[in-house]
Design a protein around this motif. Structure first.
Motif, PDB file in Angstrom:
ATOM      1  N   ARG A 170      -0.528  -1.980  11.022  1.00 58.37           N
ATOM      2  CA  ARG A 170      -1.027  -2.262   9.678  1.00 58.37           C
ATOM      3  C   ARG A 170      -1.717  -3.617   9.685  1.00 58.37           C
ATOM      4  O   ARG A 170      -1.235  -4.557  10.314  1.00 58.37           O
ATOM      5  CB  ARG A 170       0.166  -2.267   8.724  1.00 58.37           C
ATOM      6  N   LEU A 201      -4.276  -6.472   7.108  1.00 63.07           N
ATOM      7  CA  LEU A 201      -5.066  -6.810   5.931  1.00 63.07           C
ATOM      8  C   LEU A 201      -6.480  -6.987   6.464  1.00 63.07           C
ATOM      9  O   LEU A 201      -6.727  -7.861   7.309  1.00 63.07           O
ATOM     10  CB  LEU A 201      -4.591  -8.099   5.265  1.00 63.07           C
ATOM     11  N   ILE A 256      -5.469  -3.115   2.647  1.00 64.89           N
ATOM     12  CA  ILE A 256      -4.556  -2.801   3.737  1.00 64.89           C
ATOM     13  C   ILE A 256      -5.053  -1.532   4.416  1.00 64.89           C
ATOM     14  O   ILE A 256      -5.313  -0.525   3.754  1.00 64.89           O
ATOM     15  CB  ILE A 256      -3.108  -2.580   3.223  1.00 64.89           C
ATOM     16  N   ASP A 297      -3.831   1.078   7.484  1.00 65.59           N
ATOM     17  CA  ASP A 297      -2.669   1.376   8.320  1.00 65.59           C
ATOM     18  C   ASP A 297      -2.801   2.747   8.956  1.00 65.59           C
ATOM     19  O   ASP A 297      -3.721   3.503   8.662  1.00 65.59           O
ATOM     20  CB  ASP A 297      -1.355   1.264   7.525  1.00 65.59           C
ATOM     21  N   LEU A 325      -0.349  -7.217  10.530  1.00 64.74           N
ATOM     22  CA  LEU A 325       0.909  -7.331   9.785  1.00 64.74           C
ATOM     23  C   LEU A 325       2.099  -6.752  10.539  1.00 64.74           C
ATOM     24  O   LEU A 325       3.231  -6.828  10.054  1.00 64.74           O
ATOM     25  CB  LEU A 325       0.762  -6.646   8.423  1.00 64.74           C
TER      26      LEU A 325
END
Length: 182
Positions: free
Chosen positions: A79, A81, A101, A103, A123
């Motif tokens: 994941r 940003l 985001i 993912d 992340l």
């Protein structure tokens, strides 16, 4: 595929249809016909893949000139940003950023046309980030801006001491110090 507009003209979120069954899943990640229908007639010339630990921040980068790059980005595992900053001088959103985001679960992609800085923050550990680009890598066309530029005020969701940033990216200029070639 569903194409979702963003507040910045040209940036598009691509939401694929995910077919799941007892075997796993299938996703169509790129198809020229729906991209062309949304005025994306890009020819992709290179695919890139990075693997990043949690806290790795890559960016903010662009490539200008003969090999200016549009990017189709997505996360294969983990994941991030993801952030794009409009540096098109004649754009109503010049200097504005957009983030979301990305993912492995929703499998969204972001289309970033030439004229944008791009960066992302991992992340999760072992995040695989894939991007197709429309221009070959060209060191002479490299452009970058500091990730923590106060004028851009990007809200990175980690404290500075948690971030892992290359020496090169730490030395990039501030936004007000560059002259956009776009």
């Amino acid at each position: 595929m569903k194409f979702v507009t963003t507040p910045i003209s040209g940036l598009l979120i691509i939401e694929p249809e995910v077919w799941k069954d007892e075997r796993g899943f299938f996703i169509e990640t790129y198809n020229q016909k729906p991209f062309s229908a949304h005025d994306i007639s890009a020819t992709f010339v290179q695919d890139n893949l990075s693997c990043s630990h949690r806290g790795v921040l890559r960016g903010l980068h662009a490539q200008a000139g003969e090999n200016a790059q549009g990017k189709l980005v997505r996360v294969l595992r983990g994941r991030v940003l993801d952030v794009a900053v409009d540096i098109r001088k004649d754009s109503a959103t010049f200097g504005q950023s957009f983030s979301l985001i990305l993912d492995e679960y929703e499998a969204k992609s972001l289309w970033i046309p030439p004229g944008f800085l791009h960066g992302f923050l991992s992340l999760e550990d072992n995040t695989l980030f894939a991007y197709k680009v429309t221009g070959f890598y060209d060191k002479a066309g490299e452009l970058g801006v500091r990730w923590d530029d106060p004028d851009l005020a990007i809200d990175w969701p980690m404290e500075n001491e948690e971030l892992i940033i290359s020496e090169k990216d730490q030395q990039l200029p501030l936004f007000k110090e560059i002259v956009s070639p776009f």
